[in-house]
Design a protein around this motif. Structure first.
Motif, mmCIF file in Angstrom:
data_model
loop_
_atom_site.group_PDB
_atom_site.id
_atom_site.type_symbol
_atom_site.label_atom_id
_atom_site.label_comp_id
_atom_site.label_asym_id
_atom_site.label_seq_id
_atom_site.Cartn_x
_atom_site.Cartn_y
_atom_site.Cartn_z
ATOM 1 N N THR A 1 3.179 -3.194 8.257
ATOM 2 C CA THR A 1 4.487 -2.647 8.594
ATOM 3 C C THR A 1 4.722 -1.415 7.724
ATOM 4 N N PHE A 2 5.066 -0.296 8.346
ATOM 5 C CA PHE A 2 5.214 0.978 7.650
ATOM 6 C C PHE A 2 6.676 1.300 7.396
ATOM 7 N N GLY A 3 6.937 1.933 6.254
ATOM 8 C CA GLY A 3 8.231 2.540 6.024
ATOM 9 C C GLY A 3 8.364 3.816 6.835
ATOM 10 N N GLY A 4 9.565 4.399 6.806
ATOM 11 C CA GLY A 4 9.833 5.587 7.607
ATOM 12 C C GLY A 4 9.207 6.865 7.083
ATOM 13 N N GLY A 5 8.678 6.818 5.868
ATOM 14 C CA GLY A 5 8.019 7.993 5.312
ATOM 15 C C GLY A 5 8.931 8.797 4.410
ATOM 16 N N THR A 6 8.337 9.417 3.392
ATOM 17 C CA THR A 6 9.037 10.361 2.518
ATOM 18 C C THR A 6 8.235 11.655 2.492
ATOM 19 N N ARG A 7 8.883 12.715 2.869
ATOM 20 C CA ARG A 7 8.204 14.016 2.865
ATOM 21 C C ARG A 7 8.451 14.688 1.521
ATOM 22 N N VAL A 8 7.376 15.072 0.844
ATOM 23 C CA VAL A 8 7.474 15.680 -0.484
ATOM 24 C C VAL A 8 7.232 17.173 -0.389
ATOM 25 N N LEU A 9 8.180 17.911 -0.950
ATOM 26 C CA LEU A 9 8.048 19.368 -1.046
ATOM 27 C C LEU A 9 7.852 19.701 -2.522
ATOM 28 N N ASP B 1 0.172 18.107 -3.751
ATOM 29 C CA ASP B 1 0.839 16.822 -3.464
ATOM 30 C C ASP B 1 1.853 16.934 -2.335
ATOM 31 N N ALA B 2 2.102 18.126 -1.854
ATOM 32 C CA ALA B 2 3.027 18.304 -0.735
ATOM 33 C C ALA B 2 2.447 17.625 0.499
ATOM 34 N N ALA B 3 3.135 16.593 0.975
ATOM 35 C CA ALA B 3 2.609 15.757 2.063
ATOM 36 C C ALA B 3 3.693 14.748 2.429
ATOM 37 N N GLU B 4 3.368 13.889 3.379
ATOM 38 C CA GLU B 4 4.255 12.769 3.697
ATOM 39 C C GLU B 4 3.616 11.487 3.174
ATOM 40 N N TYR B 5 4.437 10.632 2.592
ATOM 41 C CA TYR B 5 3.957 9.412 1.956
ATOM 42 C C TYR B 5 4.587 8.199 2.636
ATOM 43 N N PHE C 1 0.841 -1.190 0.000
ATOM 44 C CA PHE C 1 0.000 0.000 0.000
ATOM 45 C C PHE C 1 0.883 1.250 0.000
ATOM 46 N N TRP C 2 0.330 2.313 -0.509
ATOM 47 C CA TRP C 2 0.868 3.652 -0.286
ATOM 48 C C TRP C 2 -0.233 4.483 0.379
ATOM 49 N N TYR C 3 0.167 5.119 1.489
ATOM 50 C CA TYR C 3 -0.722 6.054 2.175
ATOM 51 C C TYR C 3 -0.108 7.455 2.084
ATOM 52 N N VAL C 4 -0.965 8.469 2.130
ATOM 53 C CA VAL C 4 -0.506 9.855 2.151
ATOM 54 C C VAL C 4 -1.058 10.543 3.396
ATOM 55 N N GLN C 5 -0.244 11.422 3.969
ATOM 56 C CA GLN C 5 -0.676 12.179 5.140
ATOM 57 C C GLN C 5 -0.414 13.656 4.884
ATOM 58 N N HIS C 6 -1.463 14.422 4.711
ATOM 59 C CA HIS C 6 -1.323 15.853 4.588
ATOM 60 C C HIS C 6 -1.199 16.474 5.970
ATOM 61 N N PRO C 7 -0.603 17.662 6.061
ATOM 62 C CA PRO C 7 -0.371 18.284 7.371
ATOM 63 C C PRO C 7 -1.635 18.318 8.222
ATOM 64 N N ASN C 8 -1.484 17.858 9.459
ATOM 65 C CA ASN C 8 -2.574 17.862 10.444
ATOM 66 C C ASN C 8 -3.786 17.024 10.015
#
Lengths: 122, 115
Positions: free
Chosen positions: B104-112, B85-89, B34-41
């Motif tokens: 199990t999650f990866g450490g995350g990639t923050r996209v600017l 698209d600026a978020a953490e993935y 899976f890929w999940y996205v997390q936008h700020p807050n």
């Protein structure tokens, strides 16, 4: 729409306090999860529950306990909060995993997340 | 045991250029990914998932990912980045043997995304 609701967005507690984080889901999901999220570490599973009154330890259960008295509610408890428990806490829920689901039923396999509770322990 | 490695902790792109987020996994069994996205807050939102059907998976917001078993990779791409698209993935793996639908999650990639 699936809804996972965490009771607080922000909490500030003192070292040694007992802390309760509450999570409620409205999809009749069997599984519920508590994670903590820390920069660079992704999400780490603290505890999960696959049925009422049932629980299993995740990867980092030390210092935490959980309670699931009703199917829709899953509580995370910090018996004696410490500063290293300052973190973002995320609750999730899902149905029971089934292979070969398609269409609307596929949603049972997906974990749905709440907005998170940012806990600061001073 | 399963694990996930996101190869970049931060990615910076210009608006309108392609986005590539790299993910490698380790699993003893056929994984679901899976890929999940997390936008700020905000909470995590599912972008897309691979569950042993087509190896090229299309998700929401123009994202897609390709499952490559030989490379144990599941990289996420988008042809043209948008400011939104600026978020953490997060790249996520579920092993078929994992009890209780554990992930199990990866450490995350923050996209600017730069204008």
């Amino acid at each position: 729409d699936v809804k996972v609701t965490q009771s607080s967005r922000y909490l500030v507690k003192r070292t040694g306090e007992k802390v309760f984080l509450e999570c409620v889901q409205d999809m009749d999901h069997e599984n519920m999860f508590w994670y903590r999220q820390d920069p660079g570490l992704g999400l780490r599973l603290i505890y999960f529950s696959y049925d009422v009154k049932m629980k299993e330890k995740g990867d980092i259960p030390e210092g935490y306990s959980v309670s699931r008295e009703k199917k829709e509610r899953f509580s995370l408890i910090l018996e004696s909060a410490s500063t290293n428990q300052t973190s973002m806490y995320l609750c999730a829920s899902s149905g029971i995993w089934s292979e070969g689901l398609a269409g609307p039923k596929e949603g049972k396999n997906i974990q749905y997340f709440g907005a998170g509770t940012r806990l600061s322990v001073l | 045991a399963q694990s996930v490695t996101q190869l970049d902790s931060h990615v910076s792109v210009s608006e309108g250029t392609p986005v590539l987020l790299r993910c490698n996994y380790s699993s003893s069994y056929s994984p679901s990914l899976f890929w999940y996205v997390q936008h700020p807050n905000k909470g995590l939102q599912l972008l897309l998932k691979y569950t042993s059907a087509a190896t090229l998976v299309k998700g929401i917001n123009g994202f897609e990912a390709e499952f490559k078993k030989s490379e144990t990779s599941f990289h996420l791409t988008k042809p043209s980045a948008h400011m939104s698209d600026a978020a953490e993935y997060f790249c996520v793996v579920r092993s078929i043997k994992a009890a209780g639908n554990k992930l199990t999650f990866g450490g995350g990639t923050r996209v600017l995304v730069k204008p």
